[in-house]
Scaffold this active site. Structure first.
Site, mmCIF file in Angstrom:
data_model
loop_
_atom_site.group_PDB
_atom_site.id
_atom_site.type_symbol
_atom_site.label_atom_id
_atom_site.label_comp_id
_atom_site.label_asym_id
_atom_site.label_seq_id
_atom_site.Cartn_x
_atom_site.Cartn_y
_atom_site.Cartn_z
ATOM 1 N N CYS A 118 -6.288 -8.478 21.571
ATOM 2 C CA CYS A 118 -4.867 -8.108 21.621
ATOM 3 C C CYS A 118 -3.988 -9.351 21.433
ATOM 4 O O CYS A 118 -4.177 -10.367 22.092
ATOM 5 C CB CYS A 118 -4.543 -7.435 22.953
ATOM 6 N N CYS A 157 1.599 -7.311 14.088
ATOM 7 C CA CYS A 157 2.029 -7.134 12.694
ATOM 8 C C CYS A 157 3.533 -7.369 12.530
ATOM 9 O O CYS A 157 4.043 -7.324 11.414
ATOM 10 C CB CYS A 157 1.624 -5.758 12.166
ATOM 11 N N CYS A 159 0.830 -1.220 0.000
ATOM 12 C CA CYS A 159 0.000 0.000 0.000
ATOM 13 C C CYS A 159 0.859 1.264 0.000
ATOM 14 O O CYS A 159 0.336 2.359 0.148
ATOM 15 C CB CYS A 159 -0.913 -0.007 1.215
ATOM 16 N N CYS A 217 -6.565 -4.156 30.333
ATOM 17 C CA CYS A 217 -5.952 -5.058 29.345
ATOM 18 C C CYS A 217 -6.925 -5.315 28.191
ATOM 19 O O CYS A 217 -8.131 -5.481 28.388
ATOM 20 C CB CYS A 217 -5.589 -6.373 30.029
ATOM 21 N N HIS A 235 3.807 -8.332 25.369
ATOM 22 C CA HIS A 235 3.044 -8.692 26.570
ATOM 23 C C HIS A 235 3.878 -8.565 27.848
ATOM 24 O O HIS A 235 3.363 -8.155 28.894
ATOM 25 C CB HIS A 235 2.558 -10.134 26.396
ATOM 26 N N CYS A 254 -0.098 1.604 19.379
ATOM 27 C CA CYS A 254 -1.455 1.047 19.363
ATOM 28 C C CYS A 254 -2.065 0.890 20.765
ATOM 29 O O CYS A 254 -3.117 1.464 21.065
ATOM 30 C CB CYS A 254 -1.468 -0.292 18.629
ATOM 31 N N CYS A 266 -2.986 -4.765 20.142
ATOM 32 C CA CYS A 266 -1.849 -5.083 19.266
ATOM 33 C C CYS A 266 -2.307 -6.174 18.296
ATOM 34 O O CYS A 266 -2.929 -7.157 18.712
ATOM 35 C CB CYS A 266 -0.677 -5.569 20.118
ATOM 36 N N CYS A 282 4.624 -7.158 4.608
ATOM 37 C CA CYS A 282 4.347 -7.792 3.304
ATOM 38 C C CYS A 282 5.587 -8.444 2.713
ATOM 39 O O CYS A 282 5.557 -9.608 2.321
ATOM 40 C CB CYS A 282 3.788 -6.767 2.326
ATOM 41 N N CYS A 288 3.547 -3.260 10.254
ATOM 42 C CA CYS A 288 2.727 -2.711 9.168
ATOM 43 C C CYS A 288 2.331 -1.294 9.528
ATOM 44 O O CYS A 288 1.384 -1.103 10.273
ATOM 45 C CB CYS A 288 1.497 -3.606 8.989
ATOM 46 N N CYS A 340 4.306 -4.633 28.598
ATOM 47 C CA CYS A 340 3.144 -3.768 28.411
ATOM 48 C C CYS A 340 2.783 -3.025 29.695
ATOM 49 O O CYS A 340 2.798 -3.608 30.787
ATOM 50 C CB CYS A 340 1.954 -4.626 27.965
ATOM 51 N N CYS A 387 7.607 -1.702 20.099
ATOM 52 C CA CYS A 387 6.714 -0.540 19.939
ATOM 53 C C CYS A 387 6.407 0.100 21.295
ATOM 54 O O CYS A 387 6.229 1.323 21.385
ATOM 55 C CB CYS A 387 5.403 -0.957 19.271
ATOM 56 N N CYS A 430 4.943 1.728 3.808
ATOM 57 C CA CYS A 430 6.314 1.705 4.337
ATOM 58 C C CYS A 430 7.114 2.894 3.818
ATOM 59 O O CYS A 430 7.915 3.482 4.544
ATOM 60 C CB CYS A 430 6.995 0.381 3.977
HETATM 61 FE FE1 SF4 Z 1 -0.764 -8.197 27.040
HETATM 62 FE FE2 SF4 Z 1 -2.203 -6.894 25.189
HETATM 63 FE FE3 SF4 Z 1 -3.061 -7.002 27.719
HETATM 64 FE FE4 SF4 Z 1 -0.891 -5.543 27.048
HETATM 65 S S1 SF4 Z 1 -3.024 -5.167 26.403
HETATM 66 S S2 SF4 Z 1 -1.139 -6.879 28.821
HETATM 67 S S3 SF4 Z 1 0.007 -6.846 25.466
HETATM 68 S S4 SF4 Z 1 -2.810 -8.748 26.325
#
Ligand code: SF4
Length: 321
Positions: free
Chosen positions: A268, A299, A59, A262, A235, A289, A296, A155, A197, A238, A277, A62
């Site tokens: 997610c 990607c 697309c 969460c 995870h 995100c 999430c 991609c 992505c 996070c 990220c 990038c």
């Molecule tokens: Fe894990 Fe997603 Fe929950 Fe963050 S939002 S704790 S990455 S499941």
């Protein structure tokens, strides 16, 4: 963006120091390497290593991401440290002139090959042809004499979103294996995948600068992703992990009381997503995100998108009902 319409930037030593700092920080390298990177950039700047940037089934996200703001700008880096010989979106040349630039560069060899977009294989690759040639053949021809191959975005790395369409689109790795009949002549040259992505501009700039400085690929995982960017799990890092452990989940996006919980029940895929990220963020480190309240979608993973869709549904077995 037409690079030819921009005034030619002149990077100075201060800019090289900034690029070096970005690379050192992005790659998790020792600050002691800063002078070495600056020196390497000052040396390559006059020589300008040639770069071919191909685009297949994608697309152009990038390219957009790469040209997004950086300091010094990606355009400056493009024009002052490398010589972008062929890029369908950004180059001023067109038609035979563009084709000649591509073929002259391939013939001379030793260039950095950046591939954006996936490679459609259905109907003998006829879903994506440029100047009468299929993208499969263009990639095969361009890969042969390249010094290094960098696949930008989901991609070209793993097939990305087009992999789930009718064109039998694939990336460099398909179901964990190299696409041998396309990349059969690459020999021992490094192939680096920079999925997500789109690609993150810092990850791409730092990878190119690392290669220009050290003449090799950074340490990578089994999916050819630099460990500096893809070595840690979303995870585990996070900010909402405490919410996950306390089983406080978002079940209704419209309920303000659930803000910051969460997102796993909203699909997610952080528990399978290796990326940084959460630390690097996007748009000049503004947000990413999950921080924006969006699950999430993993990607950065080979499973994206075909095996992780529907993106916003909780149908992975993470042990959470
Ligand atoms: Fe894990 Fe997603 Fe929950 Fe963050 S939002 S704790 S990455 S499941």
């Amino acid at each position: 963006m037409d690079l030819a319409t921009l005034a030619r930037p002149q990077l100075n030593r201060r800019d090289f120091v900034k690029i070096a700092s970005l690379t050192v920080a992005a790659m998790g390298l020792s600050q002691a390497l800063n002078p070495r990177i600056v020196e390497a950039l000052e040396q390559v700047s006059p020589a300008k290593p040639p770069v071919i940037w191909l685009e297949g089934q994608g697309c152009t996200g990038c390219t957009e991401s790469f040209l997004n703001n950086l300091e010094p700008s990606a355009v400056s880096i493009l024009l002052d440290t490398i010589s972008l010989r062929y890029h369908e979106t950004a180059m001023a040349a067109s038609g035979h002139q563009a084709d000649k630039a591509l073929h002259d560069t391939i013939k001379a060899g030793g260039y950095v090959l950046v591939i954006e977009g996936s490679i459609p294989l259905a109907q003998n690759g006829k879903f994506c042809t440029i100047a009468g040639k299929t993208f499969v053949d263009i990639v095969r021809e361009s890969a042969k004499n390249a010094a290094v191959i960098i696949n930008v975005g989901a991609c070209s790395s793993f097939g990305g979103i087009p992999r789930s369409g009718p064109t039998d689109a694939v990336g460099y790795l398909f179901r964990g294996k190299t696409l041998h009949h396309v990349f059969d002549d690459v020999g021992n040259k490094p192939v680096i995948n920079l999925p997500t992505c789109p690609v993150h501009n810092e990850r791409l700039v730092a990878t190119i600068v690392y290669y220009l400085t050290f003449g090799k690929a950074p340490e990578m995982d089994s999916y050819h992703r630099p460990l500096a960017f893809y070595g840690k799990l979303q995870h585990d890092n996070c900010a909402r992990r405490g919410q996950f452990e306390a089983r406080r989940f978002v079940t209704d996006f419209k309920d303000p009381a659930q803000h910051g919980r969460c997102l796993i029940l909203k699909g997610c895929k952080g528990p399978i997503a290796f990326q940084d990220c959460w630390e690097r963020q996007w748009n000049q480190r503004t947000n990413y995100c999950i921080q924006a309240g969006v699950p999430c979608v993993a990607c950065s993973q080979p499973e994206f998108y075909q095996d992780t869709s529907p993106l916003y549904a909780h149908d992975y077995d993470f042990g959470v009902k």
